[in-house]
Design an enzyme around this catalytic site. Structure first.
Site, mmCIF file in Angstrom:
data_model
loop_
_atom_site.group_PDB
_atom_site.id
_atom_site.type_symbol
_atom_site.label_atom_id
_atom_site.label_comp_id
_atom_site.label_asym_id
_atom_site.label_seq_id
_atom_site.Cartn_x
_atom_site.Cartn_y
_atom_site.Cartn_z
ATOM 1 N N ASP A 246 2.024 -76.924 6.017
ATOM 2 C CA ASP A 246 3.464 -76.727 5.795
ATOM 3 C C ASP A 246 3.794 -75.419 5.083
ATOM 4 O OD1 ASP A 246 2.322 -77.731 3.485
ATOM 5 O OD2 ASP A 246 3.888 -79.224 3.081
ATOM 6 N N ARG B 59 8.971 -85.699 11.141
ATOM 7 C CA ARG B 59 9.981 -85.241 12.095
ATOM 8 C C ARG B 59 9.319 -84.832 13.400
ATOM 9 N NH1 ARG B 59 14.509 -81.193 10.516
ATOM 10 N NH2 ARG B 59 12.853 -79.753 9.916
ATOM 11 N N SER C 272 0.586 -81.430 6.693
ATOM 12 C CA SER C 272 0.588 -80.908 5.312
ATOM 13 C C SER C 272 -0.516 -81.494 4.452
ATOM 14 C CB SER C 272 1.942 -81.194 4.680
ATOM 15 O OG SER C 272 2.960 -80.830 5.561
HETATM 16 C C1 G6P Z 1 9.304 -78.818 4.648
HETATM 17 C C2 G6P Z 1 8.273 -79.086 5.706
HETATM 18 C C3 G6P Z 1 7.412 -80.302 5.423
HETATM 19 C C4 G6P Z 1 6.931 -80.219 4.024
HETATM 20 C C5 G6P Z 1 8.131 -80.305 3.154
HETATM 21 C C6 G6P Z 1 7.784 -80.492 1.734
HETATM 22 O O1 G6P Z 1 10.446 -79.468 4.942
HETATM 23 O O2 G6P Z 1 8.847 -79.130 6.965
HETATM 24 O O3 G6P Z 1 6.339 -80.333 6.289
HETATM 25 O O4 G6P Z 1 5.932 -81.124 3.735
HETATM 26 O O5 G6P Z 1 8.911 -79.151 3.318
HETATM 27 O O6 G6P Z 1 8.822 -81.167 1.190
HETATM 28 P P1 G6P Z 1 8.827 -82.685 0.716
HETATM 29 O O7 G6P Z 1 9.635 -82.593 -0.504
HETATM 30 O O8 G6P Z 1 9.462 -83.467 1.771
HETATM 31 O O9 G6P Z 1 7.421 -83.053 0.419
HETATM 32 C C1 BGC Z 2 -1.447 -80.790 0.469
HETATM 33 C C2 BGC Z 2 -1.086 -79.451 1.036
HETATM 34 C C3 BGC Z 2 0.366 -79.361 1.259
HETATM 35 C C4 BGC Z 2 1.117 -79.704 0.008
HETATM 36 C C5 BGC Z 2 2.592 -79.627 0.170
HETATM 37 C C6 BGC Z 2 -0.604 -81.077 -0.733
HETATM 38 O O1 BGC Z 2 -0.854 -82.341 -1.176
HETATM 39 O O2 BGC Z 2 -2.784 -80.829 0.116
HETATM 40 O O3 BGC Z 2 -1.766 -79.229 2.232
HETATM 41 O O4 BGC Z 2 0.671 -78.061 1.675
HETATM 42 O O5 BGC Z 2 0.750 -80.972 -0.412
HETATM 43 O O6 BGC Z 2 3.069 -80.525 1.111
#
Ligand code: G6P
Ligand code: BGC
Ligand code: BGC
Length: 941
Positions: free
Chosen positions: A681, A563, A627
């Site tokens: 994140d 995003r 992340s």
């Molecule tokens: C939030 C953050 C993202 C993060 C996500 C994890 O929405 O803005 O940066 O990685 O949560 O959720 P997802 O299920 O999309 O991995």
């Molecule tokens: C990453 C982290 C991240 C997490 C959640 C992991 O795979 O190593 O940095 O916070 O995923 O997105």
């Protein structure tokens, strides 16, 4: 009544004349012996209500058909009289069932116990090893239910003692001929007693359990598993000898009457099956309890009903079954006696005609063709009635009329079932066997004959062969028990396979302690390198205080979506934080291609966003949510330690991500960016939630990946100088266990998932918890179960070979509360998996086990974190908020609850509130950028 009467063969009798045999019943005497004309008329008046024309029987059939449909429909089932109870039997025996099975049949007056041996060979020989009857004492049939069940258990033990075998363990099938609501093969709740049993405290209870409990109370002499409860009709159907055409109907006319048949499962709305067939017990004895049959009840029927144990109930049964036929005849004879002329001298009925004086056996003997009047006379004499030839003739006519009517009504019911089966299977013709049992069929070829003739007239589209049950339902009950036994063995096998995925509280405590140890190691400078948990400093020193202001650009990379955001932070009065954002997809060839292309792509998205927002040429400070694990030396610098999840772009690991972004900007002309902060994140989430709740000092992500951050005392952070204050630590707990410390928790399925991942041996904790891997663990288990013949009938399912078919949204959907089994089947069908209902139950169970383990492990992790914070601060009790985000946490129906329950158990001294992030971590990144800008401007000043 119709003015013209027809005999079952179709002949007609002119009105006003006594038929040679009323309703052309079974008795063969002539009319010549009737002297008294008046009495002839009286007799005709008495018999007329008992004679049902073919037309009337047609009407009964139509009404029965309607009742069947009401009973099958979920909407009308509760009010239906014919309750059409599913019996959880999906196919008639295939002859492969084998083993020794105990069978108990509750009857009145006898309880029967048998040991049946099924050979499972080509001809499926069935040997009753032993068969014993125990008279049920009268007082037990109307006393406390517990005593009746204790009696059954005692008889069982006595039977087994008599076997003289050393075998102590048996599997048992229970034939229980009363209306029950069955929920599975070994669970059957009594709806209400019928016939002559009326024990207290049994209605509404599971009779399998009652029998099992009673057996257990027999001082553990034998270990007996009650594996199946069956209605006697089902036992009769299932015990039918294999023949050319299938036997898909069971019919019992005994003390009570009832039928069962194989219905199309999709029409049995009480169960969630959609494919195949399911045996349904009609419980047609209660047909007419709503008044449907009132127009054909005679005064005698009303009297019989009033004097029964269950007045107003089982109206159809009371016209047909052996418990009542003798009484109907008796009432007719009493009336005829009162009218004079019968038994000569009496106009008041003989005391010999008192209630229950005449039983159905007597009625059947009296109508016996071979015996003629002499037999009738003998039977009546045995009852204490001196009968003339004329008396005998009259009594024969009455008996015959009552039996013919019973057979006709039974035929109307059977014809309804046959026509229903024919119609629901969309057949022009149906050919089937009907297994029949009960006293009315034993040696009573006439009842069968009349029944068969009537059925032919009432359901001409069906060709029916009546097959008398060989040894009661015992053989069929043994067959059902054999199937139940196979299912139970499969359940056990599935249980064994899933056992290693089920963690005890003790296991979870160990995980919590291990993580705590790794956290300590990761924080200390000297041991940092040996810990699997990296405990990365983030240079975020405080959670938001509401004084943050300004407009910021934010990027959010690493979750399901990429995003770009415009975040405007104003005062709370001005509305706080306003966000406009755009989601961009990043195709796998970019996340796994050359790093420069990934960053070029990101820049292209930013340019697109700016032009859409009319911000071309503006350079706002930027917060970058990234992340992945980064070693930070400052807020605006982060060296990528490794890719995780679905990323593996080349030439990025070991480089400063902010620098990589800047280089991509430079490759694009006339464009500038001002990156002020790079943020994990978890940190973005903590900051974002912290803006609303100042107690939020932990950030948690359970999405594609998993991770947590929290506010640690700076004095504990050996890798950053300084003693005062706190710093947010990005734990990178996804890598917990990469040093082998969690090996005891991993199952072969987890190892397989790890081996084929983009990063084998890495992110081991993450691979037990996060959305990207749970579906794969499920898939691996399902493949194994299929291999073992426990799923998809052991046939390989090519679709199941497809990696990643089960995504987080699938896991969430399949575990949704209140989801009907047919919906679960639907979800699996959509994935291209062709499943039976049993299969889909297994799939759901596997999903549940895998998701529960994930939630509990995550809970153990959170418990370790909050306990550390509490200890850091020397508090007896800590109150803290965890900011959470991620698709698994948000979408899964039970994850949050299961995780929170574990935290409560493992960290009882912490009161933890979970706050779900609403705006994603982009907002948090902007807040961090705001603080950074403020600090920078202070420094400049
Ligand atoms: C939030 C953050 C993202 C993060 C996500 C994890 O929405 O803005 O940066 O990685 O949560 O959720 P997802 O299920 O999309 O991995
Ligand atoms: C990453 C982290 C991240 C997490 C959640 C992991 O795979 O190593 O940095 O916070 O995923 O997105
Ligand atoms: C019961 C049925 C049973 C039938 C024949 C009826 O009274 O309700 O469950 O099948 O008798 O035994």
């Amino acid at each position: 009544m119709s003015a013209r009467q027809e005999d079952p063969m179709g002949g007609e009798v002119p009105p006003g004349q006594l038929p040679a045999s009323p309703c052309q019943g079974w008795a063969g005497s002539t009319q010549s012996s009737i002297q008294d004309r008046n009495f002839t008329v009286q007799m005709q008046n008495t018999l007329q209500p008992l004679c049902l024309s073919l037309e009337k029987l047609q009407q009964v059939k139509v009404r029965m058909l309607e009742a069947i449909e009401l009973g099958l429909s979920r909407r009308t089932h509760a009010q239906a009289t014919v309750r059409m109870q599913p019996a959880f039997i999906r196919s008639t025996p295939d002859g492969t069932e084998r083993g020794d099975f105990l069978v108990v049949e509750l009857g009145d007056p006898d309880l029967r116990v048998l040991l049946v041996r099924l050979t499972g060979d080509e001809h499926q020989t069935v040997t009753p090893v032993k068969d014993q009857r125990f008279p049920v004492p009268k007082e037990l049939t109307q006393g406390p239910g517990e005593k009746l069940f204790a009696f059954m258990a005692r008889c069982l033990c006595e039977f087994l003692d008599g076997l003289g075998t050393v075998q102590k363990t048996f599997q048992l099938g229970f034939s229980f001929p009363f209306p029950c609501r069955q929920t599975q093969l070994d669970q059957s709740y009594l709806l209400g007693w019928t016939k002559n049993i009326q024990c207290s405290d049994v209605e509404g209870r599971d009779v399998a359990q009652l029998l099992q409990d009673a057996i257990q109370k027999q001082q553990d002499r034998y270990s007996i598993d009650v594996l199946a409860v069956v209605n006697d009709t089902v036992g009769t159907m299932m015990g039918c000898e294999p023949r050319a055409e299938p036997c898909e109907i069971g019919l019992v006319v005994d003390a009570g009457t009832n039928s069962c048949f194989m219905a199309e499962a999709r029409h049995v709305e009480l169960v969630e099956e959609t494919g195949g067939r399911m045996a349904v017990v009609s419980e047609w004895g209660a047909f007419g309890d709503d008044g449907t049959l009132n127009d054909l009840l005679s005064d005698f029927d009303r009297l019989v009903d009033q004097e029964s144990l269950n007045p107003g109930k089982q109206r159809f049964e009371k016209l047909i079954s052996s418990l009542y036929l003798g009484e109907i005849v008796r009432h007719a004879l009493v009336q005829l006696t009162k009218q004079g002329g019968l038994f000569n001298t009496h106009t008041s009925p003989s005391p010999a005609l008192k209630q229950e004086a005449l039983c159905t056996q007597d009625v059947l003997k009296i109508t016996d063709e071979q015996g003629g009047l002499a037999t009738a006379q003998r039977v009546l004499r045995d009852l204490g009635l001196e009968a003339s030839d004329q008396d005998c003739f009259i009594v024969q006519q009455v008996c015959s009329a009552v039996c013919t009517r019973a057979a006709g009504l039974c035929a109307a019911g059977l014809a309804a079932i046959l026509s229903y089966m024919c119609r629901s299977r969309e057949l022009a013709r149906l050919k089937t066997s009907v297994a029949v049992d009960g006293v009315m069929f034993r040696d009573q070829t006439k009842f069968s004959r009349t029944l068969q003739q009537r059925v032919k007239q009432l359901a001409p589209e069906c060709e029916v062969t009546l097959v008398p049950a060989k040894d009661g339902g015992g053989r069929g009950v043994a067959m059902v028990t054999a199937v139940a036994s196979r299912l139970a063995a499969q359940r056990q096998q599935i249980g064994r396979i899933l056992a290693p995925l089920k963690l005890t509280l003790d296991d979870l405590r160990k995980v919590q302690a291990l993580l705590r140890r790794e956290m300590e190691l990761g924080l200390r400078k000297e041991t940092h390198a040996t810990s699997s948990v990296r405990m990365l400093p983030t240079y975020v020193r405080a959670t938001p205080d509401g004084s943050e202001r300004g407009d910021f650009l934010a990027l959010d990379l690493g979750g399901t979506n990429f995003r770009v955001l415009l975040v405007q932070v104003g005062s709370r009065e001005q509305g706080g934080v306003q966000i406009v954002s755009e989601v961009y997809s990043i195709p796998p060839e970019v996340t796994q291609g050359p790093g420069s292309e990934l960053f070029d792509h990101i820049v292209t998205c930013i340019v697109d966003f700016q032009s859409k927002q009319g911000m071309v040429g503006q350079t706002l400070p930027l917060g970058f949510t990234f992340s992945f694990p980064c070693q930070q030396m400052s807020l605006d610098q982060g060296i990528l330690l490794s890719w995780t999840k679905g990323f593996s772009a080349s030439d990025c690991v070991g480089k400063d991500v902010v620098q990589l972004l800047r280089e991509a900007v430079q490759r694009k002309q006339h464009f500038t960016l001002d990156v002020v902060a790079i943020v994990n994140d978890t940190v973005g989430t903590m900051m974002s939630c912290g803006y609303d709740d100042p107690r939020c000092e932990v950030g948690l992500i359970v999405g594609t990946g998993t991770n947590a951050c929290y506010m640690e005392e700076l004095r504990h952070v050996g890798t950053v100088a300084g003693e005062e204050g706190r710093m947010c630590i990005n734990m990178e707990w996804g890598a917990f266990g990469d040093n082998g410390c969690l090996d005891a928790v991993f199952t072969p399925f987890d190892r397989q998932v790890d081996e084929v991942s983009l990063n084998p041996g890495k992110q081991r904790f993450e691979k037990l918890i996060s959305g990207m891997y749970l579906g794969e663990i499920v898939r691996r288990i399902l493949l194994h179960l299929t291999d073992k013949g426990l799923l998809f009938r052991g046939r390989p399912s090519p679709k199941l070979q497809t990696p990643d078919i089960f995504q987080t949204k699938f896991l969430s959907a399949i575990e949704s509360d209140g989801l009907a089994l047919r919906q679960v089947c639907g979800i699996l069908e959509e994935l291209g998996l062709h499943v039976t209902c049993d299969d889909s139950l297994v799939v759901r169970e596997v999903c549940q086990v895998v998701a529960l383990r994930a939630a509990q492990l995550c809970g153990a992790g959170v418990a370790a974190v909050v306990e550390k914070i509490r200890e850091n601060r020397g508090l007896k009790q800590l109150s803290v908020t965890v900011g959470v985000d991620g698709t698994l946490y948000k979408l899964h129906p039970h994850f949050a609850q299961n995780m929170q329950a574990t935290v409560q158990q493992l960290a009882p001294r912490c009161s933890v509130t979970f706050l779900q992030s609403e705006d994603g971590s982009g907002k948090g990144a902007a807040l961090i950028a705001a603080v950074a800008c403020r600090v920078a401007s202070h420094q400049r000043a």
